[in-house]
Design a protein around this motif. Structure first.
Motif, PDB file in Angstrom:
ATOM      1  N   TYR A  23     -25.621   5.229  -3.374  1.00 57.98           N
ATOM      2  CA  TYR A  23     -25.222   3.836  -3.474  1.00 57.98           C
ATOM      3  C   TYR A  23     -26.388   3.146  -4.676  1.00 57.98           C
ATOM      4  O   TYR A  23     -25.949   2.226  -5.069  1.00 57.98           O
ATOM      5  N   GLN A  62     -19.290  -7.377  -0.019  1.00 59.07           N
ATOM      6  CA  GLN A  62     -18.499  -6.382  -0.303  1.00 59.07           C
ATOM      7  C   GLN A  62     -19.547  -5.278  -1.019  1.00 59.07           C
ATOM      8  O   GLN A  62     -19.413  -4.095  -0.694  1.00 59.07           O
ATOM      9  N   GLY A  66     -20.910  -3.747   2.738  1.00 58.96           N
ATOM     10  CA  GLY A  66     -19.709  -2.950   2.878  1.00 58.96           C
ATOM     11  C   GLY A  66     -19.840  -1.816   1.974  1.00 58.96           C
ATOM     12  O   GLY A  66     -19.416  -0.726   2.529  1.00 58.96           O
ATOM     13  N   LEU A  67     -20.320  -1.670   0.888  1.00 65.70           N
ATOM     14  CA  LEU A  67     -20.508  -0.527  -0.011  1.00 65.70           C
ATOM     15  C   LEU A  67     -21.359   0.440   0.577  1.00 65.70           C
ATOM     16  O   LEU A  67     -21.124   1.499   0.676  1.00 65.70           O
ATOM     17  N   THR A  69     -22.042   0.836   3.766  1.00 64.79           N
ATOM     18  CA  THR A  69     -21.657   1.379   4.938  1.00 64.79           C
ATOM     19  C   THR A  69     -20.568   2.603   4.347  1.00 64.79           C
ATOM     20  O   THR A  69     -20.232   3.546   5.199  1.00 64.79           O
ATOM     21  N   ALA A  70     -19.701   2.137   3.390  1.00 64.20           N
ATOM     22  CA  ALA A  70     -18.465   3.100   3.225  1.00 64.20           C
ATOM     23  C   ALA A  70     -19.193   4.308   2.812  1.00 64.20           C
ATOM     24  O   ALA A  70     -18.477   5.550   3.090  1.00 64.20           O
ATOM     25  N   LEU A  71     -20.269   4.264   1.656  1.00 62.03           N
ATOM     26  CA  LEU A  71     -20.846   5.398   1.233  1.00 62.03           C
ATOM     27  C   LEU A  71     -21.467   6.199   2.588  1.00 62.03           C
ATOM     28  O   LEU A  71     -21.510   7.545   2.225  1.00 62.03           O
ATOM     29  N   VAL A  73     -20.647   6.462   5.734  1.00 65.01           N
ATOM     30  CA  VAL A  73     -19.581   7.100   6.558  1.00 65.01           C
ATOM     31  C   VAL A  73     -19.048   8.223   5.427  1.00 65.01           C
ATOM     32  O   VAL A  73     -18.962   9.296   6.492  1.00 65.01           O
ATOM     33  N   TYR A  74     -18.664   7.977   4.259  1.00 65.72           N
ATOM     34  CA  TYR A  74     -18.047   9.075   3.514  1.00 65.72           C
ATOM     35  C   TYR A  74     -19.100  10.102   3.314  1.00 65.72           C
ATOM     36  O   TYR A  74     -18.994  11.635   3.471  1.00 65.72           O
TER      37      TYR A  74
END
Length: 251
Positions: A23, A62, A66-67, A69-71, A73-74
């Motif tokens: 991140y 975003q 957002g970024l 959270t996406a990272l 989870v990934y």
């Protein structure tokens, strides 16, 4: 060898830690390029009189929550799959210890899951690409990932099968050659996509792709290093505990 459950939990936790590091790279290196691309997209829309699409989520959300959270989870999912791959590779790579095995698995995963697909279908920032073809482009990218994983599995099998006759080093080179041939054929067969307009700044596109590479590299490298270090430490602790429980066996 730790239990599969312990490895899976460790992999997911390591993936979360790696996602935090990724991140930082995405924030400092990637987000400025995304912002520049969005600005170009808005300028084009204003010049053509097109109405701007309403933002469902603000840019601030975003690029922050957002970024992240996406990272996360990934990263957790990637760490879980990595632990499964490590469990399969453990003890099958000769005399390699936990750290070396984790780095080999991380390197192979990075090449198969990221490097190989993006050399054929590189990532693009906003304002690049036809929105009508996003489904097709996504399908082709995931097809390339699947092909790369299958090619890696075939190459690994070929390397192990040839090892008794060729030796470890030559068998490894043969496996790499098998992977390169299979990937090369897939590159030639799958369609080429180039939807970058001539007026899009080349430096913005270049640095966006460099930052994307950096995010993935940090993610995979951190998972490999952290997972390998923690697993090796766990194995040493288990060996010392076993020696204390059965002193006669080590005498």
């Amino acid at each position: 060898m730790p239990t599969m459950r312990a490895l899976l939990v460790r992999g997911m936790l390591v993936g979360l830690a790696a996602a935090l590091l990724a991140y930082v790279v995405a924030w400092f290196a990637g987000e400025p390029q995304v912002a520049a691309a969005i600005s170009i997209e808005e300028t084009r829309a204003a010049a053509t009189g097109e109405a701007a699409e309403p933002e469902l989520v603000s840019r601030i959300v975003q690029e922050t929550a957002g970024l992240l959270t996406a990272l996360l989870v990934y990263g957790a999912a990637l760490g879980g799959f990595f632990s499964i791959a490590y469990a399969f590779a453990h003890g099958r790579l000769g005399a390699l210890g936990a750290r070396a095995t984790a780095l080999v698995v991380a390197s192979a995963g990075f090449v198969a899951v990221y490097v190989t697909p993006v050399l054929k279908y590189p990532p693009n920032p906003p304002a690049v690409g036809n929105p009508d073809t996003i489904g097709r482009r996504t399908a082709l990218h995931f097809t390339m990932i699947l092909i790369a994983l299958l090619a890696a599995a075939v190459a690994a099998y070929a390397g192990r099968a040839l090892s008794p006759r060729l030796g470890g080093w030559n068998a490894t080179l043969a496996g790499i050659a098998v992977y390169a041939v299979l990937v090369g054929v897939s590159y030639a067969v799958l369609p080429r996509i180039n939807e970058v307009s001539g007026d899009f700044p080349a430096d913005t596109l270049w640095w966006f792709r460099v930052s994307s590479f950096g995010v993935q590299f940090v993610l995979w490298a951190a998972i490999g290093l952290l997972f390998g270090g923690l697993t090796e430490r766990s194995l040493r602790q288990g060996a010392r505990a076993g020696a204390r429980a059965h002193p006669a066996a080590t005498a």
